[in-house]
Design an enzyme around this catalytic site. Structure first.
Site, PDB file in Angstrom:
ATOM      1  N   GLY A  18       0.837  -1.193   0.000  1.00  0.00           N
ATOM      2  CA  GLY A  18       0.000   0.000   0.000  1.00  0.00           C
ATOM      3  C   GLY A  18       0.872   1.243   0.000  1.00  0.00           C
ATOM      4  O   GLY A  18       2.082   1.178  -0.259  1.00  0.00           O
ATOM      5  N   ALA A  20       2.076   3.158   2.411  1.00  0.00           N
ATOM      6  CA  ALA A  20       3.186   3.194   3.370  1.00  0.00           C
ATOM      7  C   ALA A  20       4.332   2.287   2.922  1.00  0.00           C
ATOM      8  O   ALA A  20       5.507   2.683   2.934  1.00  0.00           O
ATOM      9  CB  ALA A  20       2.702   2.807   4.762  1.00  0.00           C
ATOM     10  N   LYS A  39       0.635 -10.109  -0.071  1.00  0.00           N
ATOM     11  CA  LYS A  39       0.004 -11.425   0.017  1.00  0.00           C
ATOM     12  C   LYS A  39      -1.019 -11.657  -1.088  1.00  0.00           C
ATOM     13  O   LYS A  39      -1.411 -12.791  -1.351  1.00  0.00           O
ATOM     14  CB  LYS A  39      -0.636 -11.629   1.383  1.00  0.00           C
ATOM     15  CG  LYS A  39      -1.899 -10.832   1.658  1.00  0.00           C
ATOM     16  CD  LYS A  39      -2.495 -11.285   2.987  1.00  0.00           C
ATOM     17  CE  LYS A  39      -3.758 -10.524   3.323  1.00  0.00           C
ATOM     18  NZ  LYS A  39      -4.352 -10.962   4.602  1.00  0.00           N
ATOM     19  N   ALA A  50      -9.267   3.572  -1.083  1.00  0.00           N
ATOM     20  CA  ALA A  50      -9.551   4.875  -0.473  1.00  0.00           C
ATOM     21  C   ALA A  50     -10.198   5.808  -1.485  1.00  0.00           C
ATOM     22  O   ALA A  50      -9.620   6.116  -2.520  1.00  0.00           O
ATOM     23  CB  ALA A  50      -8.266   5.484   0.069  1.00  0.00           C
ATOM     24  N   HIS A 341     -13.992   0.274   9.946  1.00  0.00           N
ATOM     25  CA  HIS A 341     -13.316   0.949   8.845  1.00  0.00           C
ATOM     26  C   HIS A 341     -11.809   1.108   9.045  1.00  0.00           C
ATOM     27  O   HIS A 341     -11.032   0.919   8.105  1.00  0.00           O
ATOM     28  CB  HIS A 341     -13.950   2.332   8.660  1.00  0.00           C
ATOM     29  CG  HIS A 341     -13.382   3.127   7.531  1.00  0.00           C
ATOM     30  ND1 HIS A 341     -13.396   2.679   6.223  1.00  0.00           N
ATOM     31  CD2 HIS A 341     -12.775   4.343   7.493  1.00  0.00           C
ATOM     32  CE1 HIS A 341     -12.831   3.581   5.432  1.00  0.00           C
ATOM     33  NE2 HIS A 341     -12.436   4.596   6.175  1.00  0.00           N
ATOM     34  N   GLU A 365      -1.432   2.048   8.552  1.00  0.00           N
ATOM     35  CA  GLU A 365      -2.467   1.619   9.501  1.00  0.00           C
ATOM     36  C   GLU A 365      -1.974   0.538  10.453  1.00  0.00           C
ATOM     37  O   GLU A 365      -2.486   0.397  11.564  1.00  0.00           O
ATOM     38  CB  GLU A 365      -3.699   1.125   8.737  1.00  0.00           C
ATOM     39  CG  GLU A 365      -4.906   0.905   9.635  1.00  0.00           C
ATOM     40  CD  GLU A 365      -6.172   0.573   8.877  1.00  0.00           C
ATOM     41  OE1 GLU A 365      -7.177   0.229   9.526  1.00  0.00           O
ATOM     42  OE2 GLU A 365      -6.175   0.644   7.617  1.00  0.00           O
ATOM     43  N   ARG A 376      -9.632   8.955  14.148  1.00  0.00           N
ATOM     44  CA  ARG A 376      -8.917   9.538  13.008  1.00  0.00           C
ATOM     45  C   ARG A 376      -9.757  10.578  12.283  1.00  0.00           C
ATOM     46  O   ARG A 376     -10.942  10.370  12.020  1.00  0.00           O
ATOM     47  CB  ARG A 376      -8.515   8.425  12.030  1.00  0.00           C
ATOM     48  CG  ARG A 376      -7.843   8.964  10.776  1.00  0.00           C
ATOM     49  CD  ARG A 376      -7.292   7.851   9.912  1.00  0.00           C
ATOM     50  NE  ARG A 376      -8.301   7.015   9.302  1.00  0.00           N
ATOM     51  CZ  ARG A 376      -9.008   7.351   8.216  1.00  0.00           C
ATOM     52  NH1 ARG A 376      -8.860   8.529   7.651  1.00  0.00           N
ATOM     53  NH2 ARG A 376      -9.876   6.497   7.702  1.00  0.00           N
ATOM     54  N   SER A 381      -5.500   9.278   6.702  1.00  0.00           N
ATOM     55  CA  SER A 381      -4.837   7.969   6.675  1.00  0.00           C
ATOM     56  C   SER A 381      -3.842   7.847   5.533  1.00  0.00           C
ATOM     57  O   SER A 381      -2.722   7.350   5.720  1.00  0.00           O
ATOM     58  CB  SER A 381      -5.871   6.837   6.597  1.00  0.00           C
ATOM     59  OG  SER A 381      -6.709   7.003   5.477  1.00  0.00           O
ATOM     60  N   LEU A 382      -4.209   8.283   4.338  1.00  0.00           N
ATOM     61  CA  LEU A 382      -3.266   8.226   3.215  1.00  0.00           C
ATOM     62  C   LEU A 382      -2.061   9.124   3.486  1.00  0.00           C
ATOM     63  O   LEU A 382      -0.926   8.769   3.168  1.00  0.00           O
ATOM     64  CB  LEU A 382      -3.949   8.644   1.907  1.00  0.00           C
ATOM     65  CG  LEU A 382      -4.970   7.659   1.316  1.00  0.00           C
ATOM     66  CD1 LEU A 382      -5.638   8.260   0.079  1.00  0.00           C
ATOM     67  CD2 LEU A 382      -4.318   6.327   0.974  1.00  0.00           C
TER      68      LEU A 382
END
Length: 550
Positions: A18, A20, A39, A50, A341, A365, A376, A381-382
């Site tokens: 992702g 990160a 995975k 998102a 979420h 995350e 949050r 988050s992004l």
């Protein structure tokens, strides 16, 4: 290592593809060889799902200080101020870099187009293709990764555990789902960036891959986890029988969407002065309260004041998905209910992604930087994945410089161009790797968590939930595959969430206790911490210095 395992060496290993993980890998590739393990498909991450966008103080009407204050307010007294300051101060630099790397955010003429979402005091949300922001950022990062020869990615590689020697993480083991083979990777530093754990709940907006693998793997290795009681429930997931809980973005309410109960009455005025633009925890609890009051299983999101043309342009993916389920957002109200979420907690890290185990780092995350506190702020988050992914990469290079080490042939290939398919497991192994929806144990875990460890909690329900989870017997297997590992991980994390929620005898942010309905700053204005073999404890935070990665 057993004889049947293949051994590889890399300077750095990153688990997760992702925002990160990819951002850290790009950073690390300047110093040495990097192996990124995913995975599933490389693009199958929460990042790609998102919709709403990425928050950053870049518009003419905005200030970094305002973004900082909004984040602290949403976090309900539990944000780590130093982490928040870093997020909002470094965010503009990394967003600008994303644009330089080819990320195409939406524009109004020649200027970036910013929108507003709940609990933000200014319009500061960048989006791409209306409601496909995460997908566009993933595309740009993978395109960047493709230009770096020392950065290799391997899809369908499930990381099962970490290798620890003399108290230090020195590598990991993974299962190749394409042929069932076992592999060992030795690396100077390992980053866990596997995303969240939404699949621990019956109702979730998260993709199927969100089984908390990084958190559980770190916990089993002895790392400290923090703030596991704080699970954010998104207020508005599509509530149609038989349909997945598709997220109806916060941005819909930011653009004027109205919440109505089953009788089509607007109700948010009763719960918050901010009404539909209140923070997620307040809106989610308000919806649950309204559902109980009206004896219904959902409320409605009303976008009918917006034209079909506007909705198609601004929210093309959401509009099309709703249309597939017989809903035209321009003329129909959409049934919605809350769903799990986002996990605010995770593997405890410092400001550079370092965990309590030497050689192990975490970002996104999966990590608990404290930047989100107890709740949050929408679209942070992004940004967290971007900023702290880069910072983790910098710390790994500083702590474990590649020097003259030379990695052998890495068990992966250079990043494919965006849109190119990755190797897919054969049908039999893929079927075996995917948890069956009829798996009784998995269904039981998810039902218990939704019923007893959900939006509204109390000691009675939490205790019952813990007892039921502890009584579960997990199916045993001589050669566990991905499904067995995921089930184990979810069971481990379910207990950690429930135990942490029981220990926090107050209400704060996303954690609401009906038997302790008030915030207790004196005794519980602290972060929870839990380690394998120990009870949940609460730790007062010491200020962290932000000087260098070292």
């Amino acid at each position: 290592m057993t004889n049947s395992q293949k051994c590889h060496r890399a300077d750095y290993a990153v688990v997760g593809s992702g925002i990160a993980g990819l951002r850290a890998a790009i950073e690390l590739s300047a110093a040495g060889s990097v192996l990124v393990l995913a995975k599933s498909d490389l693009s199958d991450s929460a990042t790609a799902w998102a919709q709403g966008g990425i928050a950053v103080a870049l518009s003419d009407e905005d200030e970094i200080g305002l973004h900082e204050q909004d984040t602290l307010n949403a976090g309900d007294g539990l944000c780590r101020p130093e982490a928040v300051a870093l997020l909002v101060e470094e965010g503009p630099k990394y967003i600008t870099q994303l644009i330089e790397w080819g990320t195409e955010f939406d524009r109004a003429g020649t200027k970036l187009a910013f929108t507003r979402e709940a609990a933000h005091s200014r319009s500061r949300i960048l989006h791409a293709h209306g409601d496909s922001t995460g997908r566009e950022i993933s595309r740009a990062l993978l395109a960047r990764a493709h230009t770096i020869p020392r950065l290799h990615l391997r899809a369908h590689a499930f990381t099962s555990d970490l290798i620890i020697e003399k108290g230090r993480v020195v590598g990991l083991r993974f299962l190749d789902e394409t042929d069932g083979s076992q592999h060992e990777v030795r690396a100077a530093a390992v980053l866990l960036a596997t995303g969240g754990l939404g699949q621990v709940y019956r109702e979730t907006t998260n993709p199927e891959v969100a089984t908390g693998d990084g958190m559980a793997t770190a916990y089993e290795a002895g790392a400290v986890l923090s703030d596991m009681e704080f699970v954010q429930f998104h207020p508005t997931a599509l509530a149609i029988k038989g349909a997945p809980r598709f997220l109806l973005s916060e941005a819909l309410r930011g653009e004027g969407g109205i919440l109505r109960n089953i009788h089509l009455e607007r109700f948010m005025k009763r719960y918050s002065e901010a009404q539909e633009l209140a923070s997620r925890d307040i809106v989610a609890r308000a919806i649950v309260a309204e559902m109980h009051r009206t004896h219904s299983e959902h409320v409605y999101l009303d976008m009918t004041k917006k034209s079909q043309e506007f909705l198609k342009r601004r929210f093309p993916r959401i509009y099309e998905t709703c249309l597939n389920y017989g809903l035209d957002l321009a003329t129909d109200v959409a049934p919605v209910c809350p769903a799990a979420h986002y996990m605010m907690g995770g593997v405890k890290t410092d400001l550079w992604g370092r965990t309590s185990l030497p050689g192990l780092y975490s970002a996104g995350e999966t990590a608990a930087t404290g930047v989100h506190g107890a709740n949050r702020l929408a679209s942070n988050s992004l940004l967290e994945g971007l900023v702290f992914g880069a910072r983790s990469g910098q710390a790994m290079m500083q702590d474990a410089p590649a020097g003259k080490r030379h990695a052998g042939a890495l068990p992966g290939s250079p990043a494919p161009l965006p849109g190119n398919s990755t190797t897919t497991p054969n049908n039999s192994s893929k079927a075996a790797a995917k948890p069956s929806p009829t798996c009784a144990t998995l269904m039981k875990i998810r039902d218990v968590m939704w019923r007893d460890v959900g939006i509204l909690r109390s000691a009675k329900e939490l205790t019952e939930g813990i007892e039921q989870l502890q009584a579960l017997e997990l199916p045993k297997s001589e050669k566990p595959g991905r499904a067995a590992h995921e089930l184990r991980n979810l069971h481990t994390l379910a207990l950690l969430i429930a135990r942490s929620a029981l220990a926090r005898e107050e209400s704060r942010g996303s954690h609401y206790r009906s038997d302790f309905p008030y915030r207790d700053d004196e005794d519980l204005g602290k972060h929870s911490a839990v380690q394998k073999g120990s009870d949940v404890r609460f730790e007062a935070e010491r200020a962290q210095k932000n000087q260098t990665a070292g």
